[in-house]
Design an enzyme around this catalytic site. Structure first.
Site, PDB file in Angstrom:
ATOM      1  N   GLY A   1       0.819  -1.205   0.000  1.00 29.83           N
ATOM      2  CA  GLY A   1       0.000   0.000   0.000  1.00 29.83           C
ATOM      3  C   GLY A   1       0.847   1.248   0.000  1.00 29.83           C
ATOM      4  O   GLY A   1       0.442   2.289   0.528  1.00 29.83           O
TER       5      GLY A   1
ATOM      6  N   ASP B   1      -3.609  -7.212  -4.569  1.00 30.86           N
ATOM      7  CA  ASP B   1      -4.487  -6.958  -3.427  1.00 30.86           C
ATOM      8  C   ASP B   1      -3.937  -7.743  -2.246  1.00 30.86           C
ATOM      9  O   ASP B   1      -3.896  -8.975  -2.274  1.00 30.86           O
ATOM     10  CB  ASP B   1      -5.908  -7.413  -3.761  1.00 30.86           C
ATOM     11  CG  ASP B   1      -6.915  -7.069  -2.669  1.00 30.86           C
ATOM     12  OD1 ASP B   1      -6.503  -6.908  -1.510  1.00 30.86           O
ATOM     13  OD2 ASP B   1      -8.120  -6.969  -2.992  1.00 30.86           O
TER      14      ASP B   1
ATOM     15  N   HIS C   1      -4.957   1.122   9.553  1.00 29.38           N
ATOM     16  CA  HIS C   1      -6.003   1.925  10.203  1.00 29.38           C
ATOM     17  C   HIS C   1      -7.173   2.236   9.252  1.00 29.38           C
ATOM     18  O   HIS C   1      -8.202   2.759   9.679  1.00 29.38           O
ATOM     19  CB  HIS C   1      -5.427   3.207  10.815  1.00 29.38           C
ATOM     20  CG  HIS C   1      -5.086   4.292   9.852  1.00 29.38           C
ATOM     21  ND1 HIS C   1      -4.844   5.585  10.255  1.00 29.38           N
ATOM     22  CD2 HIS C   1      -4.936   4.304   8.495  1.00 29.38           C
ATOM     23  CE1 HIS C   1      -4.566   6.333   9.208  1.00 29.38           C
ATOM     24  NE2 HIS C   1      -4.621   5.582   8.126  1.00 29.38           N
TER      25      HIS C   1
END
Length: 327
Positions: free
Chosen positions: A179, A222, A240
């Site tokens: 990410g 992913d 988060h």
């Protein structure tokens, strides 16, 4: 004998908190921080430039200066102070980007207006407010996505070298930044560890404009489904965004793919009683259904994913580096 404050006087701080956001929002919509120049100016003159009522503009400035935004230097005459300067647009710095992405947009105010229903239901309000989840909304709103990406990149830039210096990468030959977006943090890590092999891993849309000279592998995928094999995995402000079950999914993929003794580094703000972190915790839920976590919660996530919690290290920034390793 000292006089006890009245109920109304006791309520003063709550009254200020209740209305402060509306004052700031109105100031931004009228572009008051941009219209106040380098020299003090009368409120009536600023009102004319803003296309606003002079009398009410003066009253608005009076309230804003009482809040600590703008400095009253004479009868209905105002100048910039440190806070009002932060609200100016077009300066190209991180604060202006944050204002454009988070403080001004109507879509953000609409989400916060859903807080009451969210607290009642326990459900993230974003899809019901905007007809799509947060990332789908960004995909349908190019300008919002651009503003959001710019704010994240600029606001985190100062922390990149700090985080890179805190990571304990002894024995690590291959690091996957999961990410990692445009790869700003990974760039800092590779600069500090020139012999390290790096892989930038994110969904295809996030990798569309990565600098081809970043100097690492770029892999689309992913993390809930699979991740590349590596000696270490880095999550910065990723977990988060998600609920516990999704976090366990991603961490489990790291445990399955990781080489012997692989480590996982999570860079986030640990949840404390600090008001700003508490507000961010609520914002993560309103936008994504996610949350900020404390050490015990991270340890529980790691345990469920087959990882051993190794502790959290503070950085010279707002973030901690929370570490785990394969059992």
């Amino acid at each position: 004998m000292d006089r006890r404050p009245t109920a109304f006087e006791t309520m003063h701080p709550l009254f200020v908190h209740l209305h402060a956001g509306h004052l700031l929002r109105t100031a931004l919509e009228l572009r008051l921080p941009d219209l106040v120049g380098e020299q003090p100016a009368p409120a009536a003159e600023i009102a004319l430039a803003a296309g606003a009522d002079p009398g009410l503009t003066a009253r608005l400035f009076r309230a804003l200066s009482g809040l600590g935004v703008f400095l009253r230097v004479g009868p209905d005459t105002y100048a910039h102070n440190d806070l009002s300067l932060l609200l100016r647009s077009g300066s190209g710095d991180a604060t202006a980007a944050i204002v454009n992405a988070f403080l001004k947009p109507e879509w953000m105010w609409q989400v916060w207006a859903g807080l009451t229903d969210a607290v009642r239901s326990g459900a993230c309000p974003f899809p019901s407010v905007h007809g799509n989840d947060f990332f789908g909304f960004l995909g349908d709103s190019p300008q919002v996505a651009e503003d959001f990406g710019r704010a994240m990149t600029l606001s985190l830039a100062a922390a990149d070298p700090v985080v890179a210096s805190t990571l304990d990468l002894g024995g690590v030959r291959h690091l996957v930044d999961i990410g990692g977006g445009q790869g700003a943090l990974l760039r800092s890590v590779l600069h500090r560890h020139p012999g390290l092999r790096g892989t930038l891993f994110d969904i295809p849309a996030a990798l569309a404009d990565v600098d081809p000279e970043l100097g690492c592998e770029i892999v689309a995928g992913d993390a809930r489904e699979s991740v590349p094999a590596a000696d270490a995995y880095l999550f910065r402000l990723v977990l988060h965004n998600w609920d516990d079950e999704t976090c366990v999914q991603m961490l489990s993929r790291c445990a399955e793919a990781g080489n012997a003794g692989a480590r996982v580094f999570v860079v986030e703000a640990l949840r404390t009683d600090d008001l700003f972190v508490s507000l961010m915790d609520l914002q993560m839920f309103l936008l994504l259904g996610g949350k900020e976590r404390d050490e015990d919660e991270f340890a529980a996530l790691f345990s469920r994913a087959g990882l051993r919690y190794r502790g959290a290290r503070a950085t010279a920034s707002a973030f901690h580096v929370v570490e785990a390793s394969l059992e």
